[in-house]
Design a protein around this motif. Structure first.
Motif, PDB file in Angstrom:
ATOM      1  N   LEU A 136       0.743  -1.303   0.079  1.00 19.24           N
ATOM      2  CA  LEU A 136       0.058  -0.060   0.165  1.00 19.24           C
ATOM      3  C   LEU A 136       0.796   1.322   0.194  1.00 19.24           C
ATOM      4  O   LEU A 136       0.332   2.520  -0.097  1.00 19.24           O
ATOM      5  CB  LEU A 136      -0.896   0.005   1.344  1.00 19.24           C
ATOM      6  N   GLY A 137       2.208   1.133   0.210  1.00 21.21           N
ATOM      7  CA  GLY A 137       3.029   2.366   0.228  1.00 21.21           C
ATOM      8  C   GLY A 137       3.496   2.743   1.705  1.00 21.21           C
ATOM      9  O   GLY A 137       4.056   3.864   1.843  1.00 21.21           O
ATOM     10  N   ALA A 138       3.240   1.905   2.643  1.00 22.65           N
ATOM     11  CA  ALA A 138       3.682   2.546   4.080  1.00 22.65           C
ATOM     12  C   ALA A 138       5.010   2.198   4.046  1.00 22.65           C
ATOM     13  O   ALA A 138       5.830   1.688   3.488  1.00 22.65           O
ATOM     14  CB  ALA A 138       3.031   1.467   4.929  1.00 22.65           C
ATOM     15  N   ASN A 139       5.616   3.198   5.086  1.00 25.13           N
ATOM     16  CA  ASN A 139       6.964   3.326   5.359  1.00 25.13           C
ATOM     17  C   ASN A 139       7.247   2.858   6.945  1.00 25.13           C
ATOM     18  O   ASN A 139       6.244   2.783   7.624  1.00 25.13           O
ATOM     19  CB  ASN A 139       7.526   4.713   5.160  1.00 25.13           C
ATOM     20  N   ASP A 140       8.466   2.340   7.220  1.00 20.87           N
ATOM     21  CA  ASP A 140       8.769   2.167   8.442  1.00 20.87           C
ATOM     22  C   ASP A 140       7.840   0.910   9.239  1.00 20.87           C
ATOM     23  O   ASP A 140       7.604   1.001  10.251  1.00 20.87           O
ATOM     24  CB  ASP A 140       8.794   3.360   9.320  1.00 20.87           C
ATOM     25  N   VAL A 141       7.739   0.034   8.397  1.00 20.10           N
ATOM     26  CA  VAL A 141       6.676  -1.129   8.851  1.00 20.10           C
ATOM     27  C   VAL A 141       7.485  -1.953   9.878  1.00 20.10           C
ATOM     28  O   VAL A 141       8.460  -2.503   9.425  1.00 20.10           O
ATOM     29  CB  VAL A 141       6.354  -2.010   7.524  1.00 20.10           C
ATOM     30  N   GLN A 142       6.699  -2.101  10.903  1.00 22.73           N
ATOM     31  CA  GLN A 142       7.433  -2.908  12.127  1.00 22.73           C
ATOM     32  C   GLN A 142       6.362  -3.715  12.606  1.00 22.73           C
ATOM     33  O   GLN A 142       5.285  -3.313  12.912  1.00 22.73           O
ATOM     34  CB  GLN A 142       7.844  -2.092  13.253  1.00 22.73           C
ATOM     35  N   ILE A 143       6.578  -5.069  12.778  1.00 24.26           N
ATOM     36  CA  ILE A 143       5.629  -5.972  13.071  1.00 24.26           C
ATOM     37  C   ILE A 143       5.750  -6.101  14.813  1.00 24.26           C
ATOM     38  O   ILE A 143       6.864  -6.268  15.371  1.00 24.26           O
ATOM     39  CB  ILE A 143       5.933  -7.348  12.676  1.00 24.26           C
ATOM     40  N   GLY A 144       4.491  -6.107  15.372  1.00 29.21           N
ATOM     41  CA  GLY A 144       4.584  -6.311  16.761  1.00 29.21           C
ATOM     42  C   GLY A 144       3.580  -7.387  17.040  1.00 29.21           C
ATOM     43  O   GLY A 144       3.357  -8.308  16.386  1.00 29.21           O
ATOM     44  N   GLU A 158      -3.711  10.296   3.492  1.00 32.39           N
ATOM     45  CA  GLU A 158      -4.227   9.503   2.571  1.00 32.39           C
ATOM     46  C   GLU A 158      -4.031   8.170   2.820  1.00 32.39           C
ATOM     47  O   GLU A 158      -4.874   7.317   2.504  1.00 32.39           O
ATOM     48  CB  GLU A 158      -3.611   9.850   0.880  1.00 32.39           C
ATOM     49  N   LEU A 159      -2.779   7.789   3.248  1.00 32.45           N
ATOM     50  CA  LEU A 159      -2.521   6.354   3.770  1.00 32.45           C
ATOM     51  C   LEU A 159      -3.383   5.974   4.762  1.00 32.45           C
ATOM     52  O   LEU A 159      -4.002   4.792   4.985  1.00 32.45           O
ATOM     53  CB  LEU A 159      -1.099   6.325   4.144  1.00 32.45           C
ATOM     54  N   GLN A 195      -8.739  -0.369   2.378  1.00 33.53           N
ATOM     55  CA  GLN A 195      -8.436  -1.220   1.673  1.00 33.53           C
ATOM     56  C   GLN A 195      -7.553  -2.356   2.211  1.00 33.53           C
ATOM     57  O   GLN A 195      -7.462  -3.500   1.496  1.00 33.53           O
ATOM     58  CB  GLN A 195      -7.195  -0.650   0.360  1.00 33.53           C
ATOM     59  N   LEU A 196      -7.370  -2.329   3.310  1.00 34.02           N
ATOM     60  CA  LEU A 196      -6.812  -3.377   4.063  1.00 34.02           C
ATOM     61  C   LEU A 196      -7.634  -4.771   4.257  1.00 34.02           C
ATOM     62  O   LEU A 196      -8.844  -4.257   4.938  1.00 34.02           O
ATOM     63  CB  LEU A 196      -6.037  -3.126   5.288  1.00 34.02           C
ATOM     64  N   HIS A 197      -7.349  -5.910   4.045  1.00 34.89           N
ATOM     65  CA  HIS A 197      -8.256  -6.955   4.115  1.00 34.89           C
ATOM     66  C   HIS A 197      -7.813  -7.645   5.488  1.00 34.89           C
ATOM     67  O   HIS A 197      -8.607  -8.172   6.027  1.00 34.89           O
ATOM     68  CB  HIS A 197      -7.681  -8.097   3.188  1.00 34.89           C
ATOM     69  N   THR A 198      -6.619  -7.379   6.007  1.00 37.38           N
ATOM     70  CA  THR A 198      -6.334  -8.143   7.380  1.00 37.38           C
ATOM     71  C   THR A 198      -6.195  -7.044   8.692  1.00 37.38           C
ATOM     72  O   THR A 198      -5.738  -7.799   9.705  1.00 37.38           O
ATOM     73  CB  THR A 198      -4.915  -8.795   7.416  1.00 37.38           C
ATOM     74  N   ALA A 199      -6.662  -6.030   8.695  1.00 40.85           N
ATOM     75  CA  ALA A 199      -6.678  -5.045   9.709  1.00 40.85           C
ATOM     76  C   ALA A 199      -8.037  -5.075  10.385  1.00 40.85           C
ATOM     77  O   ALA A 199      -9.119  -5.000   9.628  1.00 40.85           O
ATOM     78  CB  ALA A 199      -6.327  -3.700   9.215  1.00 40.85           C
ATOM     79  N   ILE A 200      -8.057  -5.098  11.676  1.00 37.58           N
ATOM     80  CA  ILE A 200      -9.184  -4.979  12.321  1.00 37.58           C
ATOM     81  C   ILE A 200      -9.543  -3.666  13.056  1.00 37.58           C
ATOM     82  O   ILE A 200     -10.286  -2.861  13.365  1.00 37.58           O
ATOM     83  CB  ILE A 200      -9.705  -5.722  13.653  1.00 37.58           C
ATOM     84  N   ARG A 201      -8.383  -2.676  12.905  1.00 32.29           N
ATOM     85  CA  ARG A 201      -8.548  -1.362  13.511  1.00 32.29           C
ATOM     86  C   ARG A 201      -7.325  -0.313  13.226  1.00 32.29           C
ATOM     87  O   ARG A 201      -5.995  -0.954  13.018  1.00 32.29           O
ATOM     88  CB  ARG A 201      -8.783  -1.406  15.107  1.00 32.29           C
ATOM     89  N   ARG A 228       0.106  -8.573  17.678  1.00 31.72           N
ATOM     90  CA  ARG A 228      -1.348  -8.409  17.050  1.00 31.72           C
ATOM     91  C   ARG A 228      -1.347  -7.084  16.540  1.00 31.72           C
ATOM     92  O   ARG A 228      -2.454  -6.244  16.545  1.00 31.72           O
ATOM     93  CB  ARG A 228      -2.292  -8.415  18.282  1.00 31.72           C
ATOM     94  N   MET A 229      -0.311  -6.222  16.066  1.00 34.71           N
ATOM     95  CA  MET A 229      -0.288  -5.048  15.760  1.00 34.71           C
ATOM     96  C   MET A 229       0.883  -4.836  14.423  1.00 34.71           C
ATOM     97  O   MET A 229       1.978  -5.557  14.631  1.00 34.71           O
ATOM     98  CB  MET A 229      -0.302  -3.879  16.648  1.00 34.71           C
ATOM     99  N   VAL A 230       0.779  -3.921  13.787  1.00 34.07           N
ATOM    100  CA  VAL A 230       1.677  -3.608  12.531  1.00 34.07           C
ATOM    101  C   VAL A 230       1.944  -2.113  12.676  1.00 34.07           C
ATOM    102  O   VAL A 230       0.764  -1.304  12.604  1.00 34.07           O
ATOM    103  CB  VAL A 230       1.756  -4.117  11.307  1.00 34.07           C
ATOM    104  N   SER A 231       3.000  -1.490  13.316  1.00 38.12           N
ATOM    105  CA  SER A 231       3.124   0.026  13.317  1.00 38.12           C
ATOM    106  C   SER A 231       3.754   0.321  11.708  1.00 38.12           C
ATOM    107  O   SER A 231       4.490  -0.326  11.255  1.00 38.12           O
ATOM    108  CB  SER A 231       4.049   0.510  14.264  1.00 38.12           C
ATOM    109  N   PHE A 232       3.573   1.599  11.403  1.00 37.26           N
ATOM    110  CA  PHE A 232       4.040   2.137  10.124  1.00 37.26           C
ATOM    111  C   PHE A 232       3.717   3.730  10.151  1.00 37.26           C
ATOM    112  O   PHE A 232       3.200   4.162  11.204  1.00 37.26           O
ATOM    113  CB  PHE A 232       3.126   1.722   9.006  1.00 37.26           C
ATOM    114  N   THR A 233       4.540   4.284   9.157  1.00 34.27           N
ATOM    115  CA  THR A 233       4.359   5.789   9.132  1.00 34.27           C
ATOM    116  C   THR A 233       3.561   6.193   7.575  1.00 34.27           C
ATOM    117  O   THR A 233       3.976   5.542   6.904  1.00 34.27           O
ATOM    118  CB  THR A 233       5.656   6.483   9.174  1.00 34.27           C
ATOM    119  N   GLY A 234       2.780   7.257   7.570  1.00 34.77           N
ATOM    120  CA  GLY A 234       2.196   7.542   6.523  1.00 34.77           C
ATOM    121  C   GLY A 234       1.633   8.905   6.749  1.00 34.77           C
ATOM    122  O   GLY A 234       1.358   9.442   7.765  1.00 34.77           O
TER     123      GLY A 234
END
Length: 534
Positions: free
Chosen positions: A26-34, A45-46, A53-59, A36-42
């Motif tokens: 999707l074009g996210a930057n600084d993607v880090q897996i935790g 618009e992102l 558009q995300l299929h696997t996010a709940i919030r 039950r969560m994934v952090s990123f910057t955007g």
């Protein structure tokens, strides 16, 4: 240039890598897996696209403050320091959700109240008035997460909730069957298989049609947010309606799907429900739902993949559960050669009945159950001949994943039951008889009093069950309570928590009424954003 900021996408345990891949695409930057969560910057618009558009996010959460706290008063004071007029007006409503993993902050509701009090008190001091609370449909929803980072010290993250209602509630479900598969989990399973529409897709036990519908959205690359009525960010003061309209109406990334998706179920009620849900999506041209028993399954005409979530004896069972899995293995082996099948289930004993060696096992949580998603690669003839012809059963990545240790629970409750008891004649795992040792009887038998012991057992043949009666049956013969996971044993009244559950680990209420913050969230962790999502 639009300002970038930190964003957090929450998901279910086991789906973090899939979500991270989606965000990268999707074009996210600084993607880090935790956890039950994934952090990123955007940018803004992102943030909108992540919800849409995300299929696997709940919030999707937007952090607005990070601070340390030693007590509830510290939380109150830190929240008071913020300028809440930039997020909230007097004529707007708000609500606060909290998730806590802390020795000091034991109760999420109390944390929510402290945040709410700080915001209300700030408005009172400045204007003499206060904004109102709305639990069901607030204009602004806040989320605070607290976790211990040192003895007596907690890390706090306060976020704006940009989603509102959980993103698994797509909006297309018109009706449902018992224990439907969560939409986000269904999409995650499909993405984990690697299928993107390059062949036919089959779910032989489709229930309300969640897997076929999510498969169609993935195959057509359609945004799952198309069917939702609203997102929480649409009520924010800085909401850009023109930007979101452009995102919503952009179908340039959608693609043609030249194959077909099939869903079958033995129950006509489920078939009608699935058809209704498919119709609501407008995807009837690529999804066919029919009534069919899996035991009548025949080899598909085109290359296909099977992805299914059969009953596993918790909320849904069958008259012969283990026999159902044995039948599945037989159908896979004889009618699905040259294709792959993926099965999500919970019981090791159920998987054993399939009788086939999986090439991949992946742990996934379905609600509070630690399940497994297993891949079965079907081929004709013997494996030795298959591999000699240059074919591979496991890819290098699958070998690497299967070699990882500590990925699964070694002992599950059901396995322990089977080692001690036998199934009844129907084979339903929820109908076991739980026996108690009769030590007096053993001593009598040791002394040669077998006849007396046998007569006593015959006279009191019902006393071998806990409480002197079978589960689901009271002493007076009236229908009893549902099966309990502790094997039918009743709770001792002295062991029950008090009505509110305060002061009892594992019984404190979490986000949402009646939900625990202890066992349901699988332990305390520092770097995760656990939450209960229905």
């Amino acid at each position: 240039m639009e300002q970038t900021f930190e964003i957090i996408a929450k998901t279910f345990m086991g789906l973090e890598p899939v979500l991270a891949k989606e965000l990268t695409q999707l074009g996210a930057n600084d993607v880090q897996i935790g956890r039950r969560m994934v952090s990123f910057t955007g940018d803004k618009e992102l943030l909108y696209r992540a919800n849409f558009q995300l299929h696997t996010a709940i919030r999707i959460l937007k952090p607005i403050a990070h601070f340390r706290a030693l007590s509830a008063e510290d939380v109150y004071n830190e929240v008071m320091k913020m300028d809440w007029s930039q997020y909230l007006d007097l004529d707007k409503t708000f609500a606060v959700d909290a998730v806590v993993f802390s020795e000091e902050f034991r109760h999420s509701k109390f944390v929510s109240y402290k945040v709410k009090d700080a915001i209300v008190d700030q408005f009172r001091e400045k204007t003499g008035k206060r904004p109102n609370i709305s639990v069901s449909n607030p204009d602004l929803r806040l989320h605070i997460h607290i976790a211990d980072v040192a003895p007596g010290e907690s890390s706090c993250t306060l976020c704006l909730d940009s989603s509102g209602e959980s993103l698994h509630r797509r909006g297309y479900r018109q009706e449902s069957v018992e224990a439907p598969l969560n939409e986000v989990l269904a999409a995650g399973i499909i993405l984990m298989t690697g299928w993107e529409g390059e062949c036919d897709f089959i779910d032989p036990m489709c229930g309300s049609g969640t897997l076929p519908i999510e498969a169609a959205l993935i195959a057509r690359n359609m945004a799952p947010g198309l069917f939702r009525k609203e997102f929480a960010f649409e009520k924010w003061p800085d909401f850009d309606a023109e930007l979101f309209d452009r995102i919503y109406n952009d179908d340039s990334q959608e693609r043609e799907f030249t194959h077909h998706i099939y869903g079958y179920d033995i129950e006509m009620k489920a078939v009608n429900t699935a058809r209704l849900n498919v119709k609501a999506t407008g995807l009837s041209d690529c999804i066919t739902i029919d009534q069919k028993d899996f035991k009548d399954f025949t080899h598909p005409a085109e290359k296909s993949i099977i992805v299914t979530n059969p009953p596993y004896g918790e909320r849904i069972s069958t008259p012969d559960l283990l026999g159902t899995y044995k039948m599945m293995g037989e159908r896979f082996k004889h009618e699905f050669q040259g294709n792959d099948a993926w099965v999500l289930s919970y019981r090791e004993e159920c998987f054993d009945q399939i009788g086939l060696k999986p090439s991949l096992k992946t742990p996934l949580y379905n609600g509070s159950l630690e399940c497994e998603l297993r891949k079965y690669q079907m081929f004709e003839g013997k494996m030795k001949v298959f591999t000699q012809e240059g074919n591979t059963v496991k890819t290098e990545e699958e070998k690497r994943l299967m070699a990882e240790k500590h990925r699964f629970k070694k002992n599950r409750e059901f396995k322990q039951r089977l080692e001690e008891q036998e199934a009844n004649e129907e084979g339903d795992i929820r109908s076991f008889t739980f026996h108690r040792h009769d030590m007096k009887g053993e001593r009598r038998e040791a002394r040669g009093e077998r006849r007396e012991a046998r007569d006593e057992r015959r006279e009191f043949k019902r006393s071998d069950r806990p409480g002197g009666f079978s589960r689901g049956e009271r002493r007076d013969g009236k229908p009893g309570s549902k099966d309990r996971r502790d094997g039918g044993k009743r709770f001792d009244r002295s062991q029950r928590p008090d009505k509110r559950g305060f002061g009892k680990p594992g019984f404190g209420k979490g986000p949402g009424k009646g939900k625990t913050t202890g066992k349901r969230n699988f332990g305390k962790q520092n770097h995760h954003f656990d939450d209960d999502e229905d």
